[in-house]
Design a protein around this motif. Structure first.
Motif, PDB file in Angstrom:
ATOM      1  N   THR A   1       0.836  -1.202   0.000  1.00 55.02           N
ATOM      2  CA  THR A   1       0.000   0.000   0.000  1.00 55.02           C
ATOM      3  C   THR A   1       0.872   1.254   0.000  1.00 55.02           C
ATOM      4  OG1 THR A   1      -1.772  -1.140   1.201  1.00 55.02           O
ATOM      5  CG2 THR A   1      -1.790   1.266   1.245  1.00 55.02           C
ATOM      6  N   ALA A   2       1.976   1.227   0.736  1.00 56.41           N
ATOM      7  CA  ALA A   2       2.902   2.365   0.751  1.00 56.41           C
ATOM      8  C   ALA A   2       3.451   2.618  -0.646  1.00 56.41           C
ATOM      9  CB  ALA A   2       4.039   2.110   1.738  1.00 56.41           C
ATOM     10  N   HIS A   3       3.740   1.552  -1.379  1.00 55.37           N
ATOM     11  CA  HIS A   3       4.208   1.725  -2.750  1.00 55.37           C
ATOM     12  C   HIS A   3       3.101   2.314  -3.619  1.00 55.37           C
ATOM     13  CE1 HIS A   3       5.084   0.476  -6.946  1.00 55.37           C
ATOM     14  NE2 HIS A   3       6.305   0.852  -6.602  1.00 55.37           N
ATOM     15  N   PHE A   4       1.858   1.925  -3.380  1.00 55.04           N
ATOM     16  CA  PHE A   4       0.750   2.496  -4.143  1.00 55.04           C
ATOM     17  C   PHE A   4       0.647   4.001  -3.917  1.00 55.04           C
ATOM     18  CE2 PHE A   4      -3.870   3.550  -4.380  1.00 55.04           C
ATOM     19  CZ  PHE A   4      -3.986   3.455  -5.765  1.00 55.04           C
ATOM     20  N   TYR A   5       0.893   4.436  -2.679  1.00 52.56           N
ATOM     21  CA  TYR A   5       0.900   5.874  -2.405  1.00 52.56           C
ATOM     22  C   TYR A   5       1.993   6.567  -3.220  1.00 52.56           C
ATOM     23  CZ  TYR A   5      -2.376   5.597   1.535  1.00 52.56           C
ATOM     24  OH  TYR A   5      -3.505   5.438   2.311  1.00 52.56           O
ATOM     25  N   ARG A   6       3.126   5.903  -3.364  1.00 58.18           N
ATOM     26  CA  ARG A   6       4.212   6.478  -4.165  1.00 58.18           C
ATOM     27  C   ARG A   6       3.794   6.592  -5.630  1.00 58.18           C
ATOM     28  NH1 ARG A   6       9.189   7.384  -0.972  1.00 58.18           N
ATOM     29  NH2 ARG A   6      10.368   6.909  -2.844  1.00 58.18           N
ATOM     30  N   VAL A   7       3.082   5.588  -6.117  1.00 59.44           N
ATOM     31  CA  VAL A   7       2.587   5.620  -7.492  1.00 59.44           C
ATOM     32  C   VAL A   7       1.588   6.767  -7.662  1.00 59.44           C
ATOM     33  CG1 VAL A   7       1.234   4.369  -9.224  1.00 59.44           C
ATOM     34  CG2 VAL A   7       2.974   3.164  -7.903  1.00 59.44           C
TER      35      VAL A   7
ATOM     36  N   ASP B   1       0.125  11.830  -9.952  1.00 65.91           N
ATOM     37  CA  ASP B   1      -0.461  13.128  -9.615  1.00 65.91           C
ATOM     38  C   ASP B   1       0.457  14.271 -10.013  1.00 65.91           C
ATOM     39  OD1 ASP B   1      -2.167  15.055  -8.443  1.00 65.91           O
ATOM     40  OD2 ASP B   1      -1.069  14.932  -6.547  1.00 65.91           O
ATOM     41  N   LEU B   2       1.757  14.121  -9.745  1.00 62.72           N
ATOM     42  CA  LEU B   2       2.723  15.186 -10.043  1.00 62.72           C
ATOM     43  C   LEU B   2       3.421  14.987 -11.378  1.00 62.72           C
ATOM     44  CD1 LEU B   2       4.331  15.624  -6.494  1.00 62.72           C
ATOM     45  CD2 LEU B   2       2.335  16.759  -7.472  1.00 62.72           C
ATOM     46  N   GLU B   3       2.974  13.962 -12.108  1.00 62.02           N
ATOM     47  CA  GLU B   3       3.525  13.659 -13.442  1.00 62.02           C
ATOM     48  C   GLU B   3       5.031  13.456 -13.384  1.00 62.02           C
ATOM     49  OE1 GLU B   3       2.210  16.759 -16.043  1.00 62.02           O
ATOM     50  OE2 GLU B   3       0.124  16.081 -16.019  1.00 62.02           O
ATOM     51  N   GLN B   4       5.459  12.640 -12.441  1.00 65.03           N
ATOM     52  CA  GLN B   4       6.865  12.287 -12.319  1.00 65.03           C
ATOM     53  C   GLN B   4       7.139  10.991 -13.090  1.00 65.03           C
ATOM     54  OE1 GLN B   4       7.185  12.056  -8.037  1.00 65.03           O
ATOM     55  NE2 GLN B   4       7.714  14.219  -7.858  1.00 65.03           N
ATOM     56  N   SER B   5       8.351  10.822 -13.527  1.00 61.11           N
ATOM     57  CA  SER B   5       8.691   9.667 -14.360  1.00 61.11           C
ATOM     58  C   SER B   5       9.457   8.573 -13.622  1.00 61.11           C
ATOM     59  CB  SER B   5       9.515  10.118 -15.568  1.00 61.11           C
ATOM     60  OG  SER B   5      10.701  10.787 -15.141  1.00 61.11           O
ATOM     61  N   GLU B   6       9.777   8.794 -12.363  1.00 62.59           N
ATOM     62  CA  GLU B   6      10.552   7.804 -11.619  1.00 62.59           C
ATOM     63  C   GLU B   6       9.751   6.521 -11.436  1.00 62.59           C
ATOM     64  OE1 GLU B   6      10.643   8.443  -7.188  1.00 62.59           O
ATOM     65  OE2 GLU B   6      10.111  10.469  -7.821  1.00 62.59           O
ATOM     66  N   SER B   7      10.459   5.404 -11.396  1.00 62.88           N
ATOM     67  CA  SER B   7       9.814   4.103 -11.208  1.00 62.88           C
ATOM     68  C   SER B   7      10.440   3.408 -10.002  1.00 62.88           C
ATOM     69  CB  SER B   7       9.975   3.235 -12.457  1.00 62.88           C
ATOM     70  OG  SER B   7      11.345   3.024 -12.749  1.00 62.88           O
ATOM     71  N   SER B   8       9.699   2.486  -9.420  1.00 67.22           N
ATOM     72  CA  SER B   8      10.186   1.768  -8.245  1.00 67.22           C
ATOM     73  C   SER B   8       9.558   0.390  -8.183  1.00 67.22           C
ATOM     74  CB  SER B   8       9.857   2.555  -6.959  1.00 67.22           C
ATOM     75  OG  SER B   8       8.460   2.835  -6.900  1.00 67.22           O
ATOM     76  N   SER B   9      10.164  -0.485  -7.411  1.00 68.04           N
ATOM     77  CA  SER B   9       9.693  -1.863  -7.281  1.00 68.04           C
ATOM     78  C   SER B   9       8.476  -1.929  -6.362  1.00 68.04           C
ATOM     79  CB  SER B   9      10.814  -2.742  -6.729  1.00 68.04           C
ATOM     80  OG  SER B   9      10.319  -3.995  -6.322  1.00 68.04           O
ATOM     81  N   TYR B  10       7.559  -2.839  -6.692  1.00 68.26           N
ATOM     82  CA  TYR B  10       6.384  -3.046  -5.844  1.00 68.26           C
ATOM     83  C   TYR B  10       6.799  -3.482  -4.440  1.00 68.26           C
ATOM     84  CZ  TYR B  10       3.425  -2.829 -10.010  1.00 68.26           C
ATOM     85  OH  TYR B  10       2.770  -2.418 -11.146  1.00 68.26           O
TER      86      TYR B  10
ATOM     87  N   MET C   1       9.621  -2.584  -2.813  1.00 65.93           N
ATOM     88  CA  MET C   1      10.720  -1.747  -2.338  1.00 65.93           C
ATOM     89  C   MET C   1      10.756  -1.629  -0.819  1.00 65.93           C
ATOM     90  SD  MET C   1       9.390   2.126  -3.280  1.00 65.93           S
ATOM     91  CE  MET C   1      10.768   2.868  -2.406  1.00 65.93           C
ATOM     92  N   PHE C   2       9.597  -1.730  -0.163  1.00 69.55           N
ATOM     93  CA  PHE C   2       9.546  -1.609   1.290  1.00 69.55           C
ATOM     94  C   PHE C   2       9.608  -2.955   2.004  1.00 69.55           C
ATOM     95  CE2 PHE C   2       7.239   2.352  -0.002  1.00 69.55           C
ATOM     96  CZ  PHE C   2       8.210   3.240   0.456  1.00 69.55           C
ATOM     97  N   LEU C   3       9.807  -4.027   1.239  1.00 69.45           N
ATOM     98  CA  LEU C   3       9.911  -5.363   1.838  1.00 69.45           C
ATOM     99  C   LEU C   3      11.323  -5.903   1.758  1.00 69.45           C
ATOM    100  CD1 LEU C   3       6.600  -7.062   0.641  1.00 69.45           C
ATOM    101  CD2 LEU C   3       7.218  -6.429   2.975  1.00 69.45           C
ATOM    102  N   LYS C   4      12.281  -5.022   1.621  1.00 67.50           N
ATOM    103  CA  LYS C   4      13.668  -5.451   1.582  1.00 67.50           C
ATOM    104  C   LYS C   4      14.557  -4.357   2.158  1.00 67.50           C
ATOM    105  CE  LYS C   4      13.770  -4.090  -3.300  1.00 67.50           C
ATOM    106  NZ  LYS C   4      13.976  -4.576  -4.687  1.00 67.50           N
ATOM    107  N   GLY C   5      15.788  -4.746   2.445  1.00 67.49           N
ATOM    108  CA  GLY C   5      16.752  -3.790   2.960  1.00 67.49           C
ATOM    109  C   GLY C   5      16.380  -3.231   4.317  1.00 67.49           C
ATOM    110  N   LYS C   6      16.673  -1.957   4.513  1.00 70.46           N
ATOM    111  CA  LYS C   6      16.491  -1.323   5.820  1.00 70.46           C
ATOM    112  C   LYS C   6      15.030  -1.105   6.188  1.00 70.46           C
ATOM    113  CE  LYS C   6      17.031   3.269   3.744  1.00 70.46           C
ATOM    114  NZ  LYS C   6      17.795   4.549   3.790  1.00 70.46           N
ATOM    115  N   TYR C   7      14.126  -1.212   5.208  1.00 68.40           N
ATOM    116  CA  TYR C   7      12.720  -0.954   5.491  1.00 68.40           C
ATOM    117  C   TYR C   7      11.967  -2.178   6.022  1.00 68.40           C
ATOM    118  CZ  TYR C   7      13.759   3.089   2.526  1.00 68.40           C
ATOM    119  OH  TYR C   7      14.316   4.219   1.991  1.00 68.40           O
ATOM    120  N   LEU C   8      12.511  -3.360   5.796  1.00 69.15           N
ATOM    121  CA  LEU C   8      11.796  -4.587   6.150  1.00 69.15           C
ATOM    122  C   LEU C   8      11.476  -4.649   7.640  1.00 69.15           C
ATOM    123  CD1 LEU C   8      10.629  -7.286   5.258  1.00 69.15           C
ATOM    124  CD2 LEU C   8      12.886  -8.307   5.582  1.00 69.15           C
TER     125      LEU C   8
END
Length: 260
Positions: free
Chosen positions: A108-114, A119-128, A130-137
């Protein structure tokens, strides 16, 4: 955004307009409904194996009950064994529930990023994930445990407090999405601070948004609920955007002040 910057912004919140936020949510939903469905589908596919694992002790208990009928003449401690499996079942439910909650929050946090990117017409992309790995897990699981604990305490207090805490708890996901480097305790504190100040409008937006998404979903032969379910997150996104804003907004404000 640092914790000091976040809490400073939470001290000076601008007023919100219910109709404006709701209209913006509808317009954004037209652009992100497919992504909302994809995130929901991913959550289901990831959590499904956990649900299957959860039912294994139930089948074991049922098997023990059948075995008990066949071993009436033997001195086998079948009741004690069944009680042990029952305890294991409840512990497993607890662990899996918190794990499922953590996965749901991360996606859901990734959906907020999407939502922000569209909304702001940004072009950056990220993994679905992204919050289930590394320091965020670890932080995701800590937040999931905190949500479970707060909800349990609210339920034990005669259920009424759950109507209060449901709003701050709903904000944890969006605050975590855009401030993932903050500590879990700061995220929870910020959620309750924003929830306290904007509780009424958030409650109205979430209730009306939920009713609308379910109504439209049922009109679309009930299957549509899977496509409209994500709408409830959009008013929460816009409340965050209109009150806290994003880090680049803060940078632009700082640059403007510096130029002056």
């Amino acid at each position: 955004m640092t914790s000091n910057q976040l809490f400073e912004k939470l001290e000076h919140l601008s007023p919100l307009d219910f109709g404006d936020i709701f209209n913006k949510s509808i317009e954004l939903f037209k652009k992100v409904w497919l992504q909302g469905f994809v995130h929901l589908l991913i959550s289901f596919l990831v959590i499904l194996p956990l649900i299957v694992i959860m039912y294994i002790p139930m089948f074991a208990i049922a098997g023990m009950a059948g075995l008990e009928n066949q071993l009436d003449d033997y001195q086998f401690p079948i009741e004690e064994f069944s009680v042990g499996l029952l305890i294991l079942f409840f512990v497993l439910i607890l662990v899996i529930s918190m794990a499922a909650g953590a996965i749901q929050m991360a996606i859901t946090a990734h959906f907020y990023r999407v939502c922000k990117q569209v909304d702001l017409e940004q072009s950056e992309s990220s993994s679905y994930f992204m919050f289930l790995k590394g320091k965020y897990l670890g932080k995701v699981f800590a937040l999931s445990i905190a949500i479970f604990g707060i909800s349990l305490l609210a339920i034990l207090a005669c259920y009424l407090p759950i109507f209060y805490v449901m709003i701050p708890l709903q904000l944890i996901g969006v605050i975590f999405a855009f401030n993932p480097d903050l500590s879990a305790s700061d995220i929870i504190k910020a959620s309750f601070k924003l929830g306290n100040k904007k509780w009424l409008i958030l409650f109205g937006l979430i209730i009306v948004g939920s009713m609308l998404s379910q109504f439209v979903g049922m009109i679309l032969c009930f299957v549509g609920i899977f496509f409209t379910a994500s709408f409830v997150y959009l008013p929460v996104y816009f409340v965050y955007k209109e009150t806290v804003g994003f880090e680049e907004d803060l940078s632009e404000t700082t640059d403007t002040l510096f130029v002056k």
